[in-house]
Write a protein that holds these residues in place. Sequence first.
Motif, PDB file in Angstrom:
ATOM      1  N   UNK A  28      43.435  21.695  10.587  1.00  0.00           N
ATOM      2  CA  UNK A  28      44.331  21.584   9.454  1.00  0.00           C
ATOM      3  C   UNK A  28      44.147  20.210   8.980  1.00  0.00           C
ATOM      4  N   UNK A  29      43.857  20.245   7.232  1.00  0.00           N
ATOM      5  CA  UNK A  29      43.875  18.968   6.679  1.00  0.00           C
ATOM      6  C   UNK A  29      42.290  18.668   6.452  1.00  0.00           C
ATOM      7  N   UNK A  30      41.281  19.216   7.206  1.00  0.00           N
ATOM      8  CA  UNK A  30      39.888  19.322   6.983  1.00  0.00           C
ATOM      9  C   UNK A  30      39.675  19.783   5.566  1.00  0.00           C
ATOM     10  N   UNK A  31      38.828  19.240   4.850  1.00  0.00           N
ATOM     11  CA  UNK A  31      38.239  19.766   3.376  1.00  0.00           C
ATOM     12  C   UNK A  31      38.002  21.347   3.377  1.00  0.00           C
ATOM     13  N   UNK A  32      37.490  21.738   4.527  1.00  0.00           N
ATOM     14  CA  UNK A  32      37.003  23.124   4.490  1.00  0.00           C
ATOM     15  C   UNK A  32      37.901  24.067   5.351  1.00  0.00           C
ATOM     16  N   UNK A  33      39.056  23.461   5.756  1.00  0.00           N
ATOM     17  CA  UNK A  33      39.908  24.463   6.445  1.00  0.00           C
ATOM     18  C   UNK A  33      40.220  25.668   5.577  1.00  0.00           C
ATOM     19  N   UNK A  34      40.506  26.822   6.246  1.00  0.00           N
ATOM     20  CA  UNK A  34      40.917  28.097   5.625  1.00  0.00           C
ATOM     21  C   UNK A  34      42.532  28.058   5.195  1.00  0.00           C
ATOM     22  N   UNK A  76      48.662  24.653  11.196  1.00  0.00           N
ATOM     23  CA  UNK A  76      48.502  24.121  12.853  1.00  0.00           C
ATOM     24  C   UNK A  76      48.488  22.597  12.922  1.00  0.00           C
ATOM     25  N   UNK A  77      47.663  22.420  13.965  1.00  0.00           N
ATOM     26  CA  UNK A  77      47.500  20.796  14.419  1.00  0.00           C
ATOM     27  C   UNK A  77      46.357  20.093  13.464  1.00  0.00           C
ATOM     28  N   UNK A  78      46.562  19.159  12.907  1.00  0.00           N
ATOM     29  CA  UNK A  78      45.389  18.419  12.097  1.00  0.00           C
ATOM     30  C   UNK A  78      44.275  17.875  12.910  1.00  0.00           C
ATOM     31  N   UNK A  79      44.477  17.855  14.219  1.00  0.00           N
ATOM     32  CA  UNK A  79      43.599  17.298  15.036  1.00  0.00           C
ATOM     33  C   UNK A  79      42.891  18.299  16.126  1.00  0.00           C
ATOM     34  N   UNK A  80      43.571  19.492  15.997  1.00  0.00           N
ATOM     35  CA  UNK A  80      42.878  20.562  16.917  1.00  0.00           C
ATOM     36  C   UNK A  80      43.118  21.764  16.109  1.00  0.00           C
ATOM     37  N   UNK A  81      42.104  22.721  15.959  1.00  0.00           N
ATOM     38  CA  UNK A  81      42.013  23.890  15.270  1.00  0.00           C
ATOM     39  C   UNK A  81      42.709  24.997  16.174  1.00  0.00           C
ATOM     40  N   UNK A  82      42.644  24.783  17.422  1.00  0.00           N
ATOM     41  CA  UNK A  82      43.295  25.546  18.222  1.00  0.00           C
ATOM     42  C   UNK A  82      45.020  25.409  18.540  1.00  0.00           C
ATOM     43  N   UNK A  83      45.517  24.511  17.918  1.00  0.00           N
ATOM     44  CA  UNK A  83      46.845  24.234  17.557  1.00  0.00           C
ATOM     45  C   UNK A  83      47.682  24.184  19.209  1.00  0.00           C
ATOM     46  N   UNK A  84      47.087  23.385  20.136  1.00  0.00           N
ATOM     47  CA  UNK A  84      47.632  23.601  21.557  1.00  0.00           C
ATOM     48  C   UNK A  84      49.265  22.945  21.642  1.00  0.00           C
ATOM     49  N   UNK A  85      49.600  22.170  20.735  1.00  0.00           N
ATOM     50  CA  UNK A  85      50.872  21.965  20.708  1.00  0.00           C
ATOM     51  C   UNK A  85      51.958  22.832  20.140  1.00  0.00           C
ATOM     52  N   UNK A  86      51.401  24.056  19.408  1.00  0.00           N
ATOM     53  CA  UNK A  86      52.368  24.797  18.846  1.00  0.00           C
ATOM     54  C   UNK A  86      52.944  24.397  17.468  1.00  0.00           C
ATOM     55  N   UNK A  87      52.354  23.734  16.799  1.00  0.00           N
ATOM     56  CA  UNK A  87      52.706  23.598  15.497  1.00  0.00           C
ATOM     57  C   UNK A  87      52.842  24.692  14.818  1.00  0.00           C
ATOM     58  N   UNK A  88      53.599  24.680  13.422  1.00  0.00           N
ATOM     59  CA  UNK A  88      53.855  25.860  12.567  1.00  0.00           C
ATOM     60  C   UNK A  88      52.338  26.320  12.231  1.00  0.00           C
ATOM     61  N   UNK A  89      52.121  27.383  12.497  1.00  0.00           N
ATOM     62  CA  UNK A  89      50.733  27.829  11.892  1.00  0.00           C
ATOM     63  C   UNK A  89      50.748  29.268  11.677  1.00  0.00           C
TER      64      UNK A  89
END
Length: 207
Positions: A28-34, A76-89
């Motif tokens: 999340x927040x990557x310029x190329x994110x979906x 999700x998580x701006x530092x991990x695309x797998x969103x391990x912390x369970x942020x809204x996604x």
Amino acid sequence: VQSPDNVTNSGNDFWLGFGYQEKMSKDATDPDEARMSVYVTTGNQPATVHCVGPNYNQVFTIPANNMHEFTNFPTGDPTDANNPTGLPDFRLFSTGVSNKSVHVYSDNGVPVSVFLHTYTNKNSAAGAMIFPTSTWNSSYTVQGYGGKSNVSGPPNSFFYVIASEDNTRLQITPSDTTEGGVLPGQTITVNLNKGQLYNVFGKISPE
């Protein structure tokens, strides 16, 4: 079971999801994110439209013969695309049941039309016209294509099903092996409540 004659895409109650996109591996927040946008258009009368999902609740009054774009769905998580912390996604990148659906509806039965757009930078996008729940039926055949890796990543074929009512019993019989290991001809049985979504990925074939 709805009448097959009711095929309009105009209505006041819609469900949709953020289907798989090849750049979902981007944080999340990557310029190329979906990303996802939901476009709602009105006819000859204004409509107050709600776009609702987990940790997302937007309301906008759209003038007659006009359009509004709902954006900024959590990814999700701006530092991990797998969103391990369970942020809204809202992204659908795994098989199974989730509450990640998006509910779009208008007040007072005013008809609107809804369109979905998922996209990233660098020529990767998809679009869909969403049909209202008044047109839904109970039996569908899904035509999926894909599953071969390319220079951008593995573009799995996929589909998802959303329930508009509690205690919806869903049966899915794939014609090919799914990513989750369901074999051709086997039937998946799932019970869904209103707004729950079941996502299915096709397998990834070798080049």
